[in-house]
Enzyme design. Sequence first.
Site, mmCIF file in Angstrom:
data_model
loop_
_atom_site.group_PDB
_atom_site.id
_atom_site.type_symbol
_atom_site.label_atom_id
_atom_site.label_comp_id
_atom_site.label_asym_id
_atom_site.label_seq_id
_atom_site.Cartn_x
_atom_site.Cartn_y
_atom_site.Cartn_z
ATOM 1 N N THR A 149 5.283 4.071 2.790
ATOM 2 C CA THR A 149 7.448 4.016 2.142
ATOM 3 C C THR A 149 7.629 5.235 2.437
ATOM 4 O OG1 THR A 149 6.363 2.538 0.375
ATOM 5 C CG2 THR A 149 8.869 3.291 0.509
ATOM 6 N N CYS A 150 6.856 6.480 2.647
ATOM 7 C CA CYS A 150 7.172 7.588 2.646
ATOM 8 C C CYS A 150 7.525 7.997 4.586
ATOM 9 C CB CYS A 150 6.474 8.587 2.381
ATOM 10 S SG CYS A 150 6.478 8.765 0.883
ATOM 11 N N SER A 151 7.096 7.119 5.125
ATOM 12 C CA SER A 151 6.810 7.665 6.383
ATOM 13 C C SER A 151 7.721 5.995 7.264
ATOM 14 C CB SER A 151 5.643 6.880 7.125
ATOM 15 O OG SER A 151 4.795 8.383 6.697
#
Length: 224
Positions: free
Chosen positions: A110-112
């Site tokens: 999700t962060c990437s």
Amino acid sequence: MAASLTISRFLSPAALSFPINTTKLSSKSLSSRLSISPLFLNLHRRTSKPIPFSTKTTQISATISVGDKLPDATLSYFDSDGELQTTTISSLTSGKKAVLFAVPGAFTPTCSQKHLPGFVEKSAELKAKGVDTIACLSVNDAFVMRAWKENLGIKDEVLLLSDGNGEFTKKIGCELDLSDKPVGLGVRSRRYALLAEDGVVKVLNLEEGGAFTFSGAEDILKVL
């Protein structure tokens, strides 16, 4: 003012598992049998499933809230010349309008795929609204943050800063304990996005653990 939230989520082992096959090959037959898929070579670019960030119920409290002055802390990063540098929360926010957002971990799905790219994409719009500083914080070391930046092709749209020892994260009470995870994440930061003016928190979008519901760039743009 303290905010208390209950987390009951965890990492999906399936999202991080890879099949392992043991096969005996002679050196003569190795080259003829070994085939590397282009998909494998581009594993870091594939679309992964979002990671739920906890399997246990943990009561957590955030000590930071709207109206509070951000505590100072030292963060690190590599500059464009490859030199390790340090900066402070006060230098990033004093006399400025700053957007700081945190992720549970570099290279996580999700962060990437969503959180960081969203701020990169909207950086020009944020700056047009008067934002002086856009910084992404993570409890990862500066080497990992540099590799993540290079992997995503980020230039100077967003600062990627290492809170390697979790100094700032602890001071604002946003630790996320993932030590029960077999993947070895340990203690990280909860996901959030905040808007500060002259070091004072004006907006705080603090997620439950690693959830991604209202801490994106679009959400900050709405309040500018």
